[in-house]
Design a protein around this motif. Structure first.
Motif, short mmCIF file in Angstrom:
data_model
loop_
_atom_site.label_atom_id
_atom_site.label_comp_id
_atom_site.label_asym_id
_atom_site.label_seq_id
_atom_site.Cartn_x
_atom_site.Cartn_y
_atom_site.Cartn_z
N TRP A 32 26.57 66.82 47.55
CA TRP A 32 27.79 66.56 48.32
C TRP A 32 27.82 65.14 48.83
CZ3 TRP A 32 31.78 69.98 49.46
CH2 TRP A 32 31.60 71.29 49.04
N SER A 33 29.02 64.55 48.90
CA SER A 33 29.26 63.30 49.59
C SER A 33 30.29 63.63 50.67
CB SER A 33 29.80 62.23 48.65
OG SER A 33 30.13 61.06 49.37
N ASP A 35 32.51 65.79 52.63
CA ASP A 35 33.05 67.12 52.35
C ASP A 35 33.50 67.27 50.90
OD1 ASP A 35 35.28 65.50 52.38
OD2 ASP A 35 36.40 66.66 53.86
N GLU A 36 33.01 66.39 50.03
CA GLU A 36 33.40 66.42 48.62
C GLU A 36 32.22 66.81 47.73
OE1 GLU A 36 36.24 63.84 45.70
OE2 GLU A 36 35.40 62.86 47.46
N THR A 59 31.44 67.18 38.82
CA THR A 59 32.90 67.23 38.82
C THR A 59 33.46 66.07 38.00
OG1 THR A 59 33.05 65.98 40.88
CG2 THR A 59 33.00 68.39 41.06
N LYS A 61 35.67 63.91 38.43
CA LYS A 61 35.85 62.64 39.16
C LYS A 61 34.58 61.78 39.13
CE LYS A 61 37.02 60.95 43.77
NZ LYS A 61 37.47 61.33 45.12
N TYR A 62 33.40 62.44 39.10
CA TYR A 62 32.14 61.72 39.17
C TYR A 62 31.37 61.72 37.85
CZ TYR A 62 33.13 61.77 44.10
OH TYR A 62 33.73 61.60 45.31
#
Length: 110
Positions: A32-33, A35-36, A59, A61-62
């Protein structure tokens, strides 16, 4: 002694820095970063001292930025510190272990 190959950091810097969390009730580690959610390492407990690593997912996005590498290294570091061994079923973990041989001691005898 196994040669140590430095594990490169992700190519994208996140604030806050990614943190590893274990969710044994869901059989997975999560990165986690804030709350993501960044990624997930699913596992199955074989016995008290052995986990089967089933899959590594980051995910979209990453993706392709080194976060799967960070996730797996973080999980293996934590498990090694606990004295827990792994059975690498996940193909990503298998290739990670080939690339970074210093993590071979965490692999359970088959």
């Amino acid at each position: 002694m196994t040669a140590s190959v430095p594990v490169p950091p992700p190519t994208v810097e996140l604030t806050p820095a990614p943190a590893l969390r274990n969710f044994p009730d869901r059989d997975r580690y999560e990165l986690w970063s804030g709350d993501e959610l960044v990624g997930v390492e699913g596992y199955e407990r074989r016995d008290e001292h052995t986990l089967v690593l089933l899959h590594t997912v980051v995910t979209e996005k990453y993706g392709r930025a080194g976060f799967a590498r960070l996730l797996v290294a973080s999980v293996l570091d934590e498990l090694s510190a606990q004295g827990t061994k792994i059975v690498p079923v996940c193909t990503y973990v298998q290739s990670f272990l080939e690339r970074f041989p210093q993590y071979q001691p965490v692999v359970a005898d088959r």
